[in-house]
Enzyme design. Structure first.
Site, PDB file in Angstrom:
ATOM      1  N   ASN A 143      39.867  32.347  35.705  1.00 43.45           N
ATOM      2  CA  ASN A 143      39.953  33.215  36.895  1.00 43.45           C
ATOM      3  C   ASN A 143      40.381  34.609  36.432  1.00 43.45           C
ATOM      4  O   ASN A 143      41.532  34.822  36.091  1.00 43.45           O
ATOM      5  CB  ASN A 143      40.987  32.602  37.859  1.00 43.45           C
ATOM      6  CG  ASN A 143      41.230  33.473  39.086  1.00 43.45           C
ATOM      7  OD1 ASN A 143      40.518  34.450  39.317  1.00 43.45           O
ATOM      8  ND2 ASN A 143      42.243  33.114  39.866  1.00 43.45           N
ATOM      9  N   TRP A 144      39.428  35.532  36.416  1.00 40.96           N
ATOM     10  CA  TRP A 144      39.709  36.872  35.895  1.00 40.96           C
ATOM     11  C   TRP A 144      40.480  37.729  36.895  1.00 40.96           C
ATOM     12  O   TRP A 144      40.887  38.845  36.563  1.00 40.96           O
ATOM     13  CB  TRP A 144      38.405  37.587  35.513  1.00 40.96           C
ATOM     14  CG  TRP A 144      37.650  36.960  34.375  1.00 40.96           C
ATOM     15  CD1 TRP A 144      37.964  35.810  33.695  1.00 40.96           C
ATOM     16  CD2 TRP A 144      36.448  37.455  33.771  1.00 40.96           C
ATOM     17  NE1 TRP A 144      37.028  35.557  32.720  1.00 40.96           N
ATOM     18  CE2 TRP A 144      36.077  36.562  32.741  1.00 40.96           C
ATOM     19  CE3 TRP A 144      35.634  38.578  34.003  1.00 40.96           C
ATOM     20  CZ2 TRP A 144      34.945  36.739  31.953  1.00 40.96           C
ATOM     21  CZ3 TRP A 144      34.499  38.753  33.217  1.00 40.96           C
ATOM     22  CH2 TRP A 144      34.163  37.850  32.201  1.00 40.96           C
ATOM     23  N   LYS A 145      40.614  37.252  38.127  1.00 43.20           N
ATOM     24  CA  LYS A 145      41.309  38.008  39.194  1.00 43.20           C
ATOM     25  C   LYS A 145      40.753  39.439  39.264  1.00 43.20           C
ATOM     26  O   LYS A 145      39.575  39.647  38.956  1.00 43.20           O
ATOM     27  CB  LYS A 145      42.826  37.959  38.965  1.00 43.20           C
ATOM     28  CG  LYS A 145      43.331  36.506  38.827  1.00 43.20           C
ATOM     29  CD  LYS A 145      44.810  36.354  38.952  1.00 43.20           C
ATOM     30  CE  LYS A 145      45.192  34.884  38.792  1.00 43.20           C
ATOM     31  NZ  LYS A 145      46.615  34.638  38.939  1.00 43.20           N
ATOM     32  N   HIS A 170      43.060  30.333  46.906  1.00 41.35           N
ATOM     33  CA  HIS A 170      44.006  30.626  45.821  1.00 41.35           C
ATOM     34  C   HIS A 170      45.316  31.117  46.439  1.00 41.35           C
ATOM     35  O   HIS A 170      45.313  31.775  47.488  1.00 41.35           O
ATOM     36  CB  HIS A 170      43.407  31.697  44.895  1.00 41.35           C
ATOM     37  CG  HIS A 170      44.221  31.906  43.665  1.00 41.35           C
ATOM     38  ND1 HIS A 170      45.347  32.705  43.662  1.00 41.35           N
ATOM     39  CD2 HIS A 170      44.109  31.405  42.412  1.00 41.35           C
ATOM     40  CE1 HIS A 170      45.880  32.678  42.451  1.00 41.35           C
ATOM     41  NE2 HIS A 170      45.154  31.896  41.677  1.00 41.35           N
ATOM     42  N   GLU A 212      47.739  24.051  41.848  1.00 39.11           N
ATOM     43  CA  GLU A 212      48.422  25.172  41.207  1.00 39.11           C
ATOM     44  C   GLU A 212      49.766  25.407  41.897  1.00 39.11           C
ATOM     45  O   GLU A 212      49.814  26.065  42.952  1.00 39.11           O
ATOM     46  CB  GLU A 212      47.580  26.455  41.336  1.00 39.11           C
ATOM     47  CG  GLU A 212      46.271  26.401  40.607  1.00 39.11           C
ATOM     48  CD  GLU A 212      45.775  27.792  40.225  1.00 39.11           C
ATOM     49  OE1 GLU A 212      45.532  28.023  39.051  1.00 39.11           O
ATOM     50  OE2 GLU A 212      45.665  28.647  41.118  1.00 39.11           O
ATOM     51  N   SER A 253      50.012  29.136  34.390  1.00 37.72           N
ATOM     52  CA  SER A 253      50.494  29.531  33.050  1.00 37.72           C
ATOM     53  C   SER A 253      49.921  28.658  31.928  1.00 37.72           C
ATOM     54  O   SER A 253      50.606  28.376  30.945  1.00 37.72           O
ATOM     55  CB  SER A 253      52.030  29.498  32.996  1.00 37.72           C
ATOM     56  OG  SER A 253      52.581  30.378  33.940  1.00 37.72           O
ATOM     57  N   GLY A 262      44.353  31.647  34.497  1.00 37.51           N
ATOM     58  CA  GLY A 262      44.366  33.060  34.884  1.00 37.51           C
ATOM     59  C   GLY A 262      44.520  33.935  33.665  1.00 37.51           C
ATOM     60  O   GLY A 262      43.570  34.211  32.932  1.00 37.51           O
ATOM     61  N   GLY A 263      45.780  34.369  33.399  1.00 39.15           N
ATOM     62  CA  GLY A 263      46.076  35.319  32.328  1.00 39.15           C
ATOM     63  C   GLY A 263      45.391  35.016  31.001  1.00 39.15           C
ATOM     64  O   GLY A 263      44.779  35.906  30.391  1.00 39.15           O
TER      65      GLY A 263
HETATM   66  P1  PGA Z   1      47.872  31.919  35.327  1.00 35.21           P
HETATM   67  O1  PGA Z   1      47.024  31.997  36.682  1.00 35.21           O
HETATM   68  O2  PGA Z   1      47.117  31.047  34.376  1.00 35.21           O
HETATM   69  O3  PGA Z   1      47.945  33.364  34.858  1.00 35.21           O
HETATM   70  O4  PGA Z   1      49.191  31.369  35.702  1.00 35.21           O
HETATM   71  C1  PGA Z   1      46.454  30.862  37.232  1.00 35.21           C
HETATM   72  C2  PGA Z   1      45.814  31.202  38.558  1.00 35.21           C
HETATM   73  O5  PGA Z   1      46.398  32.033  39.285  1.00 35.21           O
HETATM   74  O6  PGA Z   1      44.749  30.667  38.907  1.00 35.21           O
END
Ligand code: PGA
Length: 255
Positions: free
Chosen positions: A8-10, A93, A165, A213, A234-235
């Site tokens: 998920n590149w947000k 999300h 999540e 995370s 995400g990150g």
């Molecule tokens: P994260 O994000 O891996 O940076 O915690 C996960 C997400 O928000 O889908």
């Protein structure tokens, strides 16, 4: 059951940067048989990336959509408009729920719109830190699944992916903590139990992912939790080395 690795590149990367990053990923990533790699770039990059992506290697997901098909909804994108561009869509999300105030009802409409348009919704559920502290996790998860899937017919429930999540474990949340495999296992048991009660034995075919995370060091432990079929990242999905390393960990777990 496939193993899903979803990035998920947000709201990161311009269209040009997204294209360069995809180019890099396509050169590096070699998914294993039975693994589905999915990336969810910003909405503006979806269309150009859909022309660049090699769908044999990875698929595209939207990060959000409107629950309506066309009409007077300023600023929204209907999932019907994304047909032919994406194969998946992240829905509900926690950033949509808690930053933009999406309700369970809106999320229910979006899930149904995805299914109606043959795009697989990745329905995100998860408790906040205070809900966890007050012992409400199981109730929250059941409510979010029940409402989220309320407009999906009994024949269609297998067209949905669930992503667990816990909000307190998402890396960008202030004071985020790493979820322990035991915490996750308990929630996955609740989710799987509820799905089975609602849909019967076939509910085992619904993929359930974990997100929060995730990095190359913890991916293996998370992927070996019973009932977990993949990761929503995400990150770490924004860094080619890390995303690729997570895919390599998943390959080892699968072999
Ligand atoms: P994260 O994000 O891996 O940076 O915690 C996960 C997400 O928000 O889908």
């Amino acid at each position: 059951m496939k193993t899903y690795i979803v990035g998920n590149w947000k709201m990161n990367f311009t269209i040009g940067e997204s294209s360069i990053y995809l180019h890099k990923l396509l050169k590096r990533i070699k998914p294993a048989k039975g693994m589905q790699v999915v990336i969810a770039p910003s909405p503006i990059a979806l269309q150009p990336l859909s022309l660049q992506i090699d769908r044999k290697k990875m698929k595209l997901s939207a990060q959000n959509c409107c629950g309506k098909d066309f009409g007077a909804y300023t600023g929204e994108t209907a999932i019907a408009q994304l047909r032919g561009i994406v194969d998946y869509c992240i829905v509900g999300h926690s950033e949509r729920r808690y930053v933009f105030g999406e309700t369970d009802n809106m999320i229910k409409e979006k899930v149904a719109a995805c299914v109606r348009n043959n795009i697989t919704p990745i329905l995100c559920i998860g408790e906040t830190e205070s809900e966890k502290t007050f012992g409400e996790t199981a109730d929250v998860l059941k409510d979010q699944i029940e409402t989220g899937l309320a407009d999906v017919s009994a024949e269609d429930f297998k067209k949905v992916i669930i992503a667990y999540e816990p909000v307190w474990a998402i890396s960008s949340v202030k004071g985020a903590k790493l979820a322990s495999p035991d915490d996750i296992a308990a929630s996955i048991k609740t989710i799987r139990g509820f799905l089975e009660k609602t849909y019967g034995k076939d509910a085992k075919d619904i993929p359930v992912l974990f997100g929060g995370s995730v990095n190359p060091d913890n991916a293996g432990a998370y992927l070996t939790i019973p009932g977990v079929n993949g990761l929503l990242i995400g990150g770490a999905s924004l860094i080619a080395d890390q995303f690729n390393d997570i895919i390599d960990v998943a390959k080892r777990v699968m072999s």
